[in-house]
Scaffold this active site. Structure first.
Site, PDB file in Angstrom:
ATOM      1  N   ASN A 158       0.759  -1.199   0.046  1.00  0.00           N
ATOM      2  CA  ASN A 158      -0.077  -0.024  -0.028  1.00  0.00           C
ATOM      3  C   ASN A 158       0.735   1.229   0.133  1.00  0.00           C
ATOM      4  OD1 ASN A 158       0.980  -0.629   2.740  1.00  0.00           O
ATOM      5  ND2 ASN A 158      -1.137   0.478   3.634  1.00  0.00           N
ATOM      6  N   PRO A 182      10.105  -6.339  -1.063  1.00  0.00           N
ATOM      7  CA  PRO A 182       9.040  -5.801  -1.189  1.00  0.00           C
ATOM      8  C   PRO A 182       7.815  -6.529  -1.447  1.00  0.00           C
ATOM      9  CG  PRO A 182      10.406  -5.953  -3.467  1.00  0.00           C
ATOM     10  CD  PRO A 182      11.027  -6.731  -2.193  1.00  0.00           C
ATOM     11  N   ALA A 183       6.500  -6.232  -1.375  1.00  0.00           N
ATOM     12  CA  ALA A 183       5.415  -6.969  -1.505  1.00  0.00           C
ATOM     13  C   ALA A 183       5.492  -7.354  -3.476  1.00  0.00           C
ATOM     14  CB  ALA A 183       4.208  -6.119  -1.440  1.00  0.00           C
ATOM     15  N   SER A 184       5.199  -8.595  -3.441  1.00  0.00           N
ATOM     16  CA  SER A 184       5.372  -9.185  -4.989  1.00  0.00           C
ATOM     17  C   SER A 184       4.889  -8.356  -5.898  1.00  0.00           C
ATOM     18  CB  SER A 184       4.671 -10.483  -4.889  1.00  0.00           C
ATOM     19  OG  SER A 184       5.220 -11.367  -4.380  1.00  0.00           O
ATOM     20  N   GLY A 234       3.013  -5.310   7.763  1.00  0.00           N
ATOM     21  CA  GLY A 234       1.791  -6.048   6.859  1.00  0.00           C
ATOM     22  C   GLY A 234       0.757  -6.399   7.908  1.00  0.00           C
ATOM     23  N   SER A 235       0.199  -7.368   7.413  1.00  0.00           N
ATOM     24  CA  SER A 235      -0.996  -8.017   8.309  1.00  0.00           C
ATOM     25  C   SER A 235      -0.611  -8.121   9.649  1.00  0.00           C
ATOM     26  CB  SER A 235      -1.915  -8.936   7.338  1.00  0.00           C
ATOM     27  OG  SER A 235      -1.106 -10.246   7.147  1.00  0.00           O
ATOM     28  N   GLU A 256       4.730  -3.662  12.614  1.00  0.00           N
ATOM     29  CA  GLU A 256       3.827  -2.662  11.959  1.00  0.00           C
ATOM     30  C   GLU A 256       2.647  -3.281  11.370  1.00  0.00           C
ATOM     31  OE1 GLU A 256       4.021   0.601  12.808  1.00  0.00           O
ATOM     32  OE2 GLU A 256       6.047   0.702  13.636  1.00  0.00           O
ATOM     33  N   GLU A 389     -10.284  -5.615   9.947  1.00  0.00           N
ATOM     34  CA  GLU A 389      -9.564  -4.456   9.438  1.00  0.00           C
ATOM     35  C   GLU A 389     -10.418  -4.393   8.150  1.00  0.00           C
ATOM     36  OE1 GLU A 389      -5.716  -4.642   8.347  1.00  0.00           O
ATOM     37  OE2 GLU A 389      -5.405  -2.282   8.556  1.00  0.00           O
TER      38      GLU A 389
HETATM   39  P1  NAP Z   1       0.658  -9.094   4.156  1.00  0.00           P
HETATM   40  O1  NAP Z   1      -0.061 -10.208   3.145  1.00  0.00           O
HETATM   41  O2  NAP Z   1       0.771  -9.402   5.315  1.00  0.00           O
HETATM   42  O3  NAP Z   1       1.814  -8.883   3.305  1.00  0.00           O
HETATM   43  C1  NAP Z   1       3.096  -7.987   3.774  1.00  0.00           C
HETATM   44  C2  NAP Z   1       4.212  -8.626   3.392  1.00  0.00           C
HETATM   45  O4  NAP Z   1       4.563  -9.843   3.834  1.00  0.00           O
HETATM   46  C3  NAP Z   1       4.450  -8.898   1.586  1.00  0.00           C
HETATM   47  O5  NAP Z   1       5.736  -8.421   1.164  1.00  0.00           O
HETATM   48  C4  NAP Z   1       4.119 -10.234   1.591  1.00  0.00           C
HETATM   49  O6  NAP Z   1       4.864 -10.662   0.419  1.00  0.00           O
HETATM   50  C5  NAP Z   1       4.752 -10.887   2.719  1.00  0.00           C
HETATM   51  N1  NAP Z   1       4.272 -12.124   3.305  1.00  0.00           N
HETATM   52  C6  NAP Z   1       2.950 -12.566   2.856  1.00  0.00           C
HETATM   53  N2  NAP Z   1       2.795 -13.877   3.430  1.00  0.00           N
HETATM   54  C7  NAP Z   1       4.153 -13.837   4.440  1.00  0.00           C
HETATM   55  C8  NAP Z   1       4.467 -14.912   5.421  1.00  0.00           C
HETATM   56  N3  NAP Z   1       3.808 -15.934   5.607  1.00  0.00           N
HETATM   57  N4  NAP Z   1       5.727 -14.667   5.830  1.00  0.00           N
HETATM   58  C9  NAP Z   1       6.450 -13.621   5.578  1.00  0.00           C
HETATM   59  N5  NAP Z   1       5.949 -12.632   4.957  1.00  0.00           N
HETATM   60  C10 NAP Z   1       4.990 -12.650   4.176  1.00  0.00           C
HETATM   61  O7  NAP Z   1       0.078  -7.739   4.133  1.00  0.00           O
HETATM   62  P2  NAP Z   1      -0.585  -6.863   2.757  1.00  0.00           P
HETATM   63  O8  NAP Z   1      -1.961  -7.326   2.492  1.00  0.00           O
HETATM   64  O9  NAP Z   1       0.333  -6.561   1.660  1.00  0.00           O
HETATM   65  O10 NAP Z   1      -0.569  -5.359   3.710  1.00  0.00           O
HETATM   66  C11 NAP Z   1      -1.744  -5.002   4.165  1.00  0.00           C
HETATM   67  C12 NAP Z   1      -1.630  -5.081   5.713  1.00  0.00           C
HETATM   68  O11 NAP Z   1      -0.504  -4.249   6.123  1.00  0.00           O
HETATM   69  C13 NAP Z   1      -2.795  -4.421   6.530  1.00  0.00           C
HETATM   70  O12 NAP Z   1      -3.238  -5.122   7.399  1.00  0.00           O
HETATM   71  C14 NAP Z   1      -2.240  -3.044   7.113  1.00  0.00           C
HETATM   72  O13 NAP Z   1      -2.942  -2.523   7.832  1.00  0.00           O
HETATM   73  C15 NAP Z   1      -0.918  -3.393   7.227  1.00  0.00           C
HETATM   74  N6  NAP Z   1       0.070  -2.130   7.263  1.00  0.00           N
HETATM   75  C16 NAP Z   1       0.469  -1.864   8.300  1.00  0.00           C
HETATM   76  C17 NAP Z   1       1.401  -0.497   8.502  1.00  0.00           C
HETATM   77  C18 NAP Z   1       1.788  -0.233   9.641  1.00  0.00           C
HETATM   78  O14 NAP Z   1       2.675   0.815   9.680  1.00  0.00           O
HETATM   79  N7  NAP Z   1       1.433  -0.400  10.771  1.00  0.00           N
HETATM   80  C19 NAP Z   1       1.388  -0.010   7.444  1.00  0.00           C
HETATM   81  C20 NAP Z   1       0.793  -0.392   6.141  1.00  0.00           C
HETATM   82  C21 NAP Z   1       0.036  -1.657   6.152  1.00  0.00           C
HETATM   83  P3  NAP Z   1       3.956 -11.146  -0.920  1.00  0.00           P
HETATM   84  O15 NAP Z   1       3.456  -9.820  -1.282  1.00  0.00           O
HETATM   85  O16 NAP Z   1       5.044 -11.769  -1.797  1.00  0.00           O
HETATM   86  O17 NAP Z   1       3.008 -11.966  -0.568  1.00  0.00           O
END
Ligand code: NAP
Length: 487
Positions: A158, A182-184, A234-235, A256, A389
């Protein structure tokens, strides 16, 4: 030809040990423009072995990087910030093309990230230790700071530049070296930042970029003893998985994670002014922002007027390809996100909510993940939208009458990242600031993030803080030296 079609399709490599390189398997991943669903680039798609090489390079490079002075490290970071500002137009177009946000927001993200590099260039010079008074006459005590070690930095889609800048800049300033994942779907703008880092004189191995399988890369981060810290944005679900596994090696963590921010409007605030600010805050990046306001509690005396203005303002927002002039809302990031939004709105409607505007995909567009900015009222307390969320362009409005009640409702979530309060009463502002369980509280301020102030969450929104001095400390260990003097 649309502006997005004009974007050249290209192939981009990973950056390991000072070299741009392919995946060992030769695999590539396509990057899609969410406004057009066209493939705009391909990137190398690596895995565990490439990550291992990057970590080894980062470990070797750290032996000399940590011995350079904070002043020399600052030069690289400051020059990176300057190059990002010079290239803001190109970087912002790349960011919009891969992520969807309007160009003005993309420019804002690049400039905020450049400010983050510059701020940590300076803050690295303030990694002070302490001289501690001794209790025995022949002893002296002091602390010094030591870089944590090689950092694995994982970021989401994002804010693909900002959220990596918050890791790379303090880590390098502290004397650590980094391997970024980075995210893919959004690697391209971060590749642009790497080009700036390289041109700014970053020595080989201090920053590395691996793209590929999230599970393989994170397995290597978690199991390789050379990685001393993982910084993850991330999540909450993935954050918890990382935390469980990091325990096996006691790796340092910064997490975060998700949020579900309350936006609370008291009766002394101007409902029209605040409703307009609320719409800007809510629909920025389509609500796909961790600190996005997502539960709107408006005092019952002004709720009607607030809602009227919010609906009018949401309807007036211009949707379109973020690269086109005047567009205020781009597409959502991917089809899955749009489908999830539709499901949340349908769930709320099935439990009695009124959809005042929006609520569906915008059918003016043949392609792209365009969802109409949506305002809801009369939402039942058990609707999923109030508990999961949403990460979506949806604004649920609820009313309240008493301060203590609204604090309890606002805190009734596993998340605790951000909260917003609108009031002109100082006592109310303090009571809310003290009562809300959130790491970031904007009081009459819908956009509180800035490099010099701490950013991070309470409860299941995360661990630790990014930005500010805390954001530097996150990459430093404290070493205590006790000296016995000769008699
Ligand atoms: P996500 O699915 O958790 O992915 C984030 C990152 O983690 C991506 O690079 C993803 O790679 C990687 N990832 C996915 N599965 C993984 C695993 N099992 N082990 C290690 N890494 C893994 O989150 P998202 O959907 O991209 O992002 C949205 C979330 O981020 C929301 O919950 C949002 O609130 C949170 N967020 C938090 C902040 C903060 O500062 N608190 C800021 C921005 C976003 P791939 O892309 O290759 O799958």
């Amino acid at each position: 030809m649309s502006t997005a079609t004009a974007t050249a399709r290209s192939y981009k490599q990973m950056y390991i040990d000072g070299q741009w390189c392919d995946a060992l398997s030769g695999k590539r991943l396509r990057v899609i423009n969410p406004a057009t669903e066209e493939v705009i680039a391909e990137v190398a798609f690596g895995g565990r072995e490439e990550t291992r090489r990057a970590i080894a390079a980062a470990h070797t490079a750290m032996q000399s990087w940590m011995k350079t002075t904070a002043y020399d490290r600052a030069k690289v970071l400051k020059r990176t910030a300057d190059l990002m500002r010079e290239r803001v137009d190109t970087l912002a177009r790349t960011l919009t093309s891969e992520q969807g946000k309007p160009l003005a927001e993309a420019r804002g993200e690049i400039l905020h990230s450049a400010d983050t590099f510059e701020w940590f260039a300076e803050e690295g010079k303030r990694a002070y230790g302490q001289v501690i008074p001794n209790s025995l006459p022949g002893k002296r005590h002091l602390t010094i700071k030591h870089p944590v070690g090689v950092v694995g930095a994982i970021g989401p889609w994002n804010f693909p530049v900002t959220l990596q800048a918050r890791k790379i800049a303090p880590a390098l300033a502290a004397g650590c070296t980094v391997v970024c994942k980075p995210a893919s779907q959004t690697p391209l703008s971060l590749i642009g930042v790497f080009e700036c880092l390289i041109e700014a004189g970053a020595p080989k191995g201090i920053v590395n970029l691996v793209m590929g399988s999230a599970s393989e890369i994170s397995d290597e981060f978690l199991e390789n003893p050379l990685v001393r810290k993982i910084s993850f944005t991330g999540s909450t679900e993935v954050g918890k998985q990382i935390m469980r596994r990091a325990a096996d090696h006691l790796k340092r963590l910064s997490l975060e994670l998700g949020g579900h921010a309350p936006f609370i409007v008291f009766p002394d605030a101007d409902p029209e002014v605040v409703a307009k600010a609320a719409v800007i805050g809510k629909f920025r990046n389509n609500g796909q922002v961790c600190i996005s306001p997502s539960r709107f509690f408006v005092h019952k005396d002004i709720e009607k007027r607030f809602t009227e203005v919010a609906v009018e303002s949401a309807k007036a927002l211009k949707l379109g390809n973020g690269l086109d002039p005047g567009v205020e809302i781009g597409p959502m990031f991917e089809k899955k996100a749009m489908d999830n939004t539709i499901a949340l709105v349908q769930d709320a409607a099935s439990r009695g909510a009124d959809i005042l505007t929006g609520g569906k995909r915008c059918d003016r567009f043949e392609k792209g993940y365009f969802f109409e900015p949506t305002v809801l009222r009369g939402i039942s307390s058990d609707a999923k939208l109030l508990h999961e969320e949403p990460f979506a362009p949806v604004m649920p409005i609820l009313d309240f009458s008493k301060l203590d009640e609204v604090i309890a409702q606002a805190n009734n979530t596993r998340y605790g990242l951000a909260a917003y309060v609108f009031t002109n009463d100082l006592s109310v502002a303090f009571k809310m600031g003290e009562g809300l369980e959130a790491g970031i509280i904007g009081i009459n301020d819908p956009v509180p993030a800035t490099p010099q102030c701490p950013f991070g969450g309470m409860k299941e929104s995360g661990l630790g803080r990014e930005l500010a001095h805390e954001g530097l400390e996150a990459y430093l260990e404290t070493k205590y030296l006790s000296i016995k003097l000769r008699d």
